[in-house]
Enzyme design. Structure first.
Site, short mmCIF file in Angstrom:
data_model
loop_
_atom_site.label_atom_id
_atom_site.label_comp_id
_atom_site.label_asym_id
_atom_site.label_seq_id
_atom_site.Cartn_x
_atom_site.Cartn_y
_atom_site.Cartn_z
N THR A 59 -12.18 2.19 -7.09
CA THR A 59 -13.20 3.56 -7.17
C THR A 59 -14.51 3.18 -6.82
O THR A 59 -14.77 2.13 -7.12
CB THR A 59 -13.01 4.34 -8.36
OG1 THR A 59 -13.53 5.77 -8.70
CG2 THR A 59 -13.35 4.03 -9.65
N HIS A 60 -15.06 3.74 -6.59
CA HIS A 60 -16.21 4.37 -6.08
C HIS A 60 -17.06 5.13 -7.32
O HIS A 60 -18.48 4.74 -7.42
CB HIS A 60 -16.91 4.51 -4.85
CG HIS A 60 -15.74 3.67 -3.57
ND1 HIS A 60 -15.17 3.97 -3.01
CD2 HIS A 60 -16.57 2.56 -3.24
CE1 HIS A 60 -15.01 3.24 -2.25
NE2 HIS A 60 -15.58 1.75 -2.64
N ASP A 75 0.72 -1.29 0.30
CA ASP A 75 0.40 -0.26 -0.50
C ASP A 75 0.96 1.52 0.01
O ASP A 75 1.62 0.86 0.81
CB ASP A 75 -1.06 0.59 0.99
CG ASP A 75 -2.09 -0.75 1.20
OD1 ASP A 75 -2.42 -1.26 0.31
OD2 ASP A 75 -3.02 -1.10 2.21
N MET A 76 0.64 2.22 -0.25
CA MET A 76 1.18 3.34 -0.90
C MET A 76 0.33 4.58 0.42
O MET A 76 -0.34 4.20 0.40
CB MET A 76 1.12 4.35 -2.15
CG MET A 76 1.80 5.15 -2.49
SD MET A 76 3.57 5.16 -2.01
CE MET A 76 3.67 3.22 -3.34
N ARG A 125 -10.82 8.30 8.24
CA ARG A 125 -9.48 8.36 6.74
C ARG A 125 -10.97 8.06 5.75
O ARG A 125 -11.22 9.17 4.90
CB ARG A 125 -8.39 7.97 6.56
CG ARG A 125 -7.29 7.68 6.86
CD ARG A 125 -5.97 7.99 6.53
NE ARG A 125 -5.73 6.50 6.51
CZ ARG A 125 -5.54 5.33 7.18
NH1 ARG A 125 -4.25 6.70 8.08
NH2 ARG A 125 -5.36 4.45 7.21
N LYS A 185 -7.60 7.36 -6.80
CA LYS A 185 -7.10 8.59 -6.91
C LYS A 185 -6.50 9.15 -5.74
O LYS A 185 -5.79 10.31 -6.17
CB LYS A 185 -8.63 9.21 -6.45
CG LYS A 185 -9.25 8.94 -7.71
CD LYS A 185 -10.66 9.25 -8.00
CE LYS A 185 -12.22 9.10 -8.00
NZ LYS A 185 -13.26 9.78 -8.65
N GLY A 186 -5.90 8.98 -4.62
CA GLY A 186 -5.16 9.11 -3.46
C GLY A 186 -6.22 9.82 -2.37
O GLY A 186 -7.05 10.66 -2.07
N ARG A 191 -2.53 -1.13 -8.32
CA ARG A 191 -4.12 -0.97 -8.25
C ARG A 191 -3.89 0.92 -8.63
O ARG A 191 -2.58 1.70 -7.16
CB ARG A 191 -4.14 -0.69 -6.33
CG ARG A 191 -5.96 -0.40 -5.98
CD ARG A 191 -5.55 -0.75 -4.18
NE ARG A 191 -5.50 -1.73 -3.91
CZ ARG A 191 -4.85 -2.19 -2.63
NH1 ARG A 191 -4.27 -0.92 -2.15
NH2 ARG A 191 -5.04 -3.09 -2.51
#
Length: 327
Positions: free
Chosen positions: A222-223, A131-132, A284, A182-183, A179
């Protein structure tokens, strides 16, 4: 909404609140978006999602890791989940934050720990996603990825669309499973796009680039149904196989839409967080979509007047927080 976003990002970084939440179990609506506390909880939930035709990437939540002993404990929990998943025969893979297993403590220590995780995953024939996190950890994360790619072919990472340098990363790792998101962090304007329009544009361009260059599998996280519809049209126009990508969403969000995509024949993966260290993750998620504040308010009471008042009070608290921070 930006006020509330800043408020909940700040709340996610309060270690005292995080420590207190570990003693409470899942509270404030967190059980709607967190798949349980224990390894057993997570395996059970993954089985349910598999029955709905969805694969899963699981994340054993861990925050504020500052001691080697804590990082070792987190690493062992992750390996336990890998082995439990393998034994259960479920369709799942691992997502892991390197800070959880020691990156904030020592680079070589974290590299040693992730290698142990990778060995367990290799034995289980499982993919591992690094994960980033926020930008200051990006360089070290990519350096560790490069080291692991010399030894393993079951590892990839996350590319965040709001970062200016992401197009270079997508091309560099064109043959790696990525993966694309968007961030979720608050990054400054000198390294990241700030507007929704710019982020959405970058997001779609990165998806197209990875789908049409190299051999790497693409997880589109994304949703946003607008982005998803654009991807559907793009892959159809360019004769891109559905085997080259998947849509991915967080557990507990747009569940009916998730099932709809499965019925349409798309690969679909649910990001399933679990564990007692749920607080920062939950904050978050509210920061990303402040409408999720209803999860908190409705979990406290069913009284409509109180819900309205609580929502207003939190909005006021957010305004006071930002005013104070900006002085």
């Amino acid at each position: 909404m930006p006020v509330l976003r800043d408020l909940f990002i700040a709340l996610s970084e309060v270690k005292t609140f995080n420590d207190a939440s570990k003693k409470m179990g899942l509270r404030f609506g967190a059980k709607k978006v967190v798949g349980g506390i224990t390894t057993e909880d997570a395996v059970k939930k993954i089985k349910e999602l598999n029955r709905d035709g969805m694969s899963v990437t699981f994340d054993n939540l861990g925050e504020f890791i500052t001691e080697r002993s804590e990082a070792e404990t987190e690493k062992n929990k992750i390996i336990e989940m890998i082995r439990a998943s393998d034994k259960a025969g479920i369709d799942a893979h691992l997502s892991v934050k390197l800070t959880q297993i020691g990156l904030n403590i020592d680079y070589d220590f974290a590299l040693k720990n992730i290698r142990e995780v990778m060995e367990a995953a290799k034995e289980a024939n499982m993919f591992v996603n690094l994960d980033m996190e926020s930008y200051p950890k990006k360089i070290e994360t990519m350096e560790i990825l490069d080291e692991l790619l010399k030894e393993y072919d079951n590892v990839g990472t996350v590319i965040q669309a709001y970062l200016f340098d992401s197009p270079e990363d997508v091309l560099k790792y064109k043959d790696v499973r990525l993966r694309i998101v968007k961030g979720a962090y608050k990054e400054p304007g000198n390294i990241a796009y700030q507007s929704k329009e710019d982020i959405d544009r970058s997001f779609f361009e990165l998806i197209k680039t990875h789908l049409t260059n190299g051999t790497g599998f693409t997880s589109i996280a994304t949703h946003d149904h607008n982005i998803i519809n654009k991807v559907k049209a793009f892959v159809k126009e360019n004769n891109i196989s559905k085997d080259k990508f998947e849509f991915q969403m967080l557990y507990g969000f747009r569940t009916d839409y998730q099932k709809e995509l499965v019925k349409e024949g798309y690969n679909f993966c649910v990001y399933l967080p679990y564990g007692p260290d749920w607080y920062a993750y939950f904050m978050r998620r509210i920061a990303e979509r402040p409408q999720n504040i209803n999860l908190v308010v409705k979990s406290v009471t069913t009284n409509k007047k109180f819900q309205y008042g609580a929502g207003a009070a939190l909005a006021l608290l957010g305004a006071l927080f930002v005013t104070k921070r900006n002085k």
